[in-house]
Design a protein around this motif. Structure first.
Motif, mmCIF file in Angstrom:
data_model
loop_
_atom_site.group_PDB
_atom_site.id
_atom_site.type_symbol
_atom_site.label_atom_id
_atom_site.label_comp_id
_atom_site.label_asym_id
_atom_site.label_seq_id
_atom_site.Cartn_x
_atom_site.Cartn_y
_atom_site.Cartn_z
ATOM 1 N N ALA A 60 -4.932 4.313 3.528
ATOM 2 C CA ALA A 60 -4.518 5.463 2.235
ATOM 3 C C ALA A 60 -5.215 5.435 1.381
ATOM 4 C CB ALA A 60 -3.465 4.901 2.079
ATOM 5 N N ALA A 61 -4.772 6.855 1.072
ATOM 6 C CA ALA A 61 -5.597 7.304 -0.408
ATOM 7 C C ALA A 61 -4.748 6.592 -1.622
ATOM 8 C CB ALA A 61 -5.464 8.840 -0.453
ATOM 9 N N CYS A 62 -5.807 6.313 -2.113
ATOM 10 C CA CYS A 62 -5.017 5.941 -3.400
ATOM 11 C C CYS A 62 -5.478 6.117 -4.921
ATOM 12 C CB CYS A 62 -4.862 4.764 -3.419
ATOM 13 S SG CYS A 62 -3.877 3.329 -4.998
ATOM 14 N N ASP A 63 -5.510 6.554 -5.737
ATOM 15 C CA ASP A 63 -5.522 6.849 -7.156
ATOM 16 C C ASP A 63 -5.470 5.619 -8.228
ATOM 17 O OD1 ASP A 63 -6.507 8.001 -9.997
ATOM 18 O OD2 ASP A 63 -5.513 9.356 -9.140
ATOM 19 N N ILE A 64 -6.334 4.335 -8.452
ATOM 20 C CA ILE A 64 -5.395 3.994 -8.960
ATOM 21 C C ILE A 64 -5.026 4.237 -10.582
ATOM 22 C CG2 ILE A 64 -6.658 1.773 -7.417
ATOM 23 C CD1 ILE A 64 -8.775 1.634 -10.135
ATOM 24 N N THR A 65 -5.862 4.749 -10.954
ATOM 25 C CA THR A 65 -4.690 5.879 -12.303
ATOM 26 C C THR A 65 -3.507 6.107 -12.156
ATOM 27 O OG1 THR A 65 -5.700 7.852 -12.497
ATOM 28 C CG2 THR A 65 -7.283 5.824 -13.216
ATOM 29 N N ASP A 66 -2.913 6.268 -11.075
ATOM 30 C CA ASP A 66 -1.068 6.539 -10.596
ATOM 31 C C ASP A 66 -0.810 5.306 -10.418
ATOM 32 O OD1 ASP A 66 0.751 8.003 -9.317
ATOM 33 O OD2 ASP A 66 -0.109 10.375 -9.102
ATOM 34 N N ARG A 67 0.247 5.338 -11.174
ATOM 35 C CA ARG A 67 1.312 3.956 -11.106
ATOM 36 C C ARG A 67 2.099 4.268 -9.900
ATOM 37 N NH1 ARG A 67 5.995 2.479 -15.052
ATOM 38 N NH2 ARG A 67 7.031 4.697 -13.657
ATOM 39 N N ASN A 68 2.395 5.737 -8.609
ATOM 40 C CA ASN A 68 2.754 5.503 -8.073
ATOM 41 C C ASN A 68 1.906 5.241 -6.968
ATOM 42 O OD1 ASN A 68 5.458 5.636 -9.111
ATOM 43 N ND2 ASN A 68 5.102 8.466 -9.349
ATOM 44 N N GLN A 69 0.953 5.300 -6.645
ATOM 45 C CA GLN A 69 -0.190 5.564 -5.764
ATOM 46 C C GLN A 69 -0.139 4.039 -5.489
ATOM 47 O OE1 GLN A 69 -3.414 8.484 -5.029
ATOM 48 N NE2 GLN A 69 -2.137 9.764 -6.251
ATOM 49 N N CYS A 70 -0.514 3.203 -6.785
ATOM 50 C CA CYS A 70 -0.940 2.080 -6.338
ATOM 51 C C CYS A 70 0.267 1.230 -5.643
ATOM 52 C CB CYS A 70 -0.794 1.245 -8.152
ATOM 53 S SG CYS A 70 -2.225 1.913 -8.962
ATOM 54 N N GLU A 71 1.956 1.941 -6.292
ATOM 55 C CA GLU A 71 2.542 1.112 -5.822
ATOM 56 C C GLU A 71 3.258 1.322 -4.268
ATOM 57 O OE1 GLU A 71 5.949 2.694 -8.464
ATOM 58 O OE2 GLU A 71 5.571 0.973 -9.472
ATOM 59 N N GLN A 72 2.697 2.286 -3.873
ATOM 60 C CA GLN A 72 3.117 2.912 -2.349
ATOM 61 C C GLN A 72 2.108 1.633 -1.474
ATOM 62 O OE1 GLN A 72 2.013 7.484 -2.421
ATOM 63 N NE2 GLN A 72 4.407 7.478 -3.682
#
Length: 261
Positions: A60-72
């Motif tokens: 999956a795409a994940c911007d590690i500076t985005d908390r929601n994307q980390c959780e996803q």
């Protein structure tokens, strides 16, 4: 014998280079991988190249500076494999070059947001699932730039950010140890590969010399007279996340041909 059978390893930053080599090494040794990258194409291409049938991988795409994307991304590990045994943090911002006088200190906010906050944010998101899975191993990818300056290639801001991960390694080893989670930082030195070759090629061209001529003094500065590469670093990562390293935590491991000796 190294065996990662059925271990689920989350890897951030899987563009060409270390992240992809790490994923390949995990799969070759029987593990499963969850691949995240800022650019969705990188994650998709890595998965397609390494696991065409999508049996042992998810991405999956994940911007590690985005908390929601980390959780996803962690939720993807849970939904696909039901557990998480290890994490390898390759994702980083490394474009900032310069010292105090010729660099831009405003870069600190961008670099630290990715290299420090983002790395810790993804780790925090994963801790509950790792704990549920019986513990595991986290590997931060550091750099000798945290402790070793190189003439001609000042990396003040980048080096400071990687030094922050060294500090975090010690603190988190104590905090997360009771949960069965190990934390280590693996710090490569001059890691020869496409990214370094491109950067050095530009510098060599500007000075009117070949890449080999430009790099020869650097090579000679290494006691082993050689650089490391992505595959060597990936194998060391695989060791650290395996059951062969059950008591190794809170450590910084240098893989640099002896440059920092």
């Amino acid at each position: 014998m190294l065996n990662l059978r059925d271990k689920v390893v989350l890897i951030s930053g899987v563009g060409p280079g270390l992240g992809r080599s790490t994923a390949a090494t995990v799969l070759e040794n029987g593990g499963k991988v969850v691949l995240g990258d800022l650019f969705s194409d990188n994650a998709r291409i890595a998965a397609a190249e390494l696991d065409p049938e999508s049996v042992n991988s998810a991405h999956a795409a994940c911007d590690i500076t985005d908390r929601n994307q980390c959780e996803q991304l962690v939720a993807l590990a849970r939904s696909r494999f039901g557990r998480l045994d290890a994490m390898v943090h390759v994702a980083a911002h490394s474009a900032s070059v310069g010292g105090l006088l010729d660099g831009d200190l405003d870069d600190w906010e961008t670099v630290a947001r990715t290299n420090v906050k983002g790395t810790l944010q993804l780790t925090k998101a994963a801790v509950p699932l790792m704990h549920e899975s019986g513990g595991g191993s986290v590997v931060f990818i550091g750099s000798i730039a945290a402790v070793h300056s190189v003439a001609g290639i000042p990396q003040l801001v980048y080096g400071m950010s990687k030094a922050g991960l060294v500090s975090a390694t010690h603190y988190l080893a104590r905090e997360l140890g009771p949960l069965g989670i190990r934390i280590n930082t693996l710090s490569p030195g001059w890691k020869w590969g496409a990214a370094l070759e491109e950067a050095i090629g530009r510098r060599a061209s500007s000075e009117g010399v070949t890449v080999e001529e430009y790099m020869e003094p650097v090579r000679q500065a290494h006691p082993l007279r050689r650089y490391t590469n992505d595959e060597e670093v990936a194998h060391t990562i695989a060791f650290l996340v395996s059951d062969l390293a059950p008591s190794i935590t809170g450590q910084v491991v240098y893989i640099d041909g002896g440059l920092t000796a």
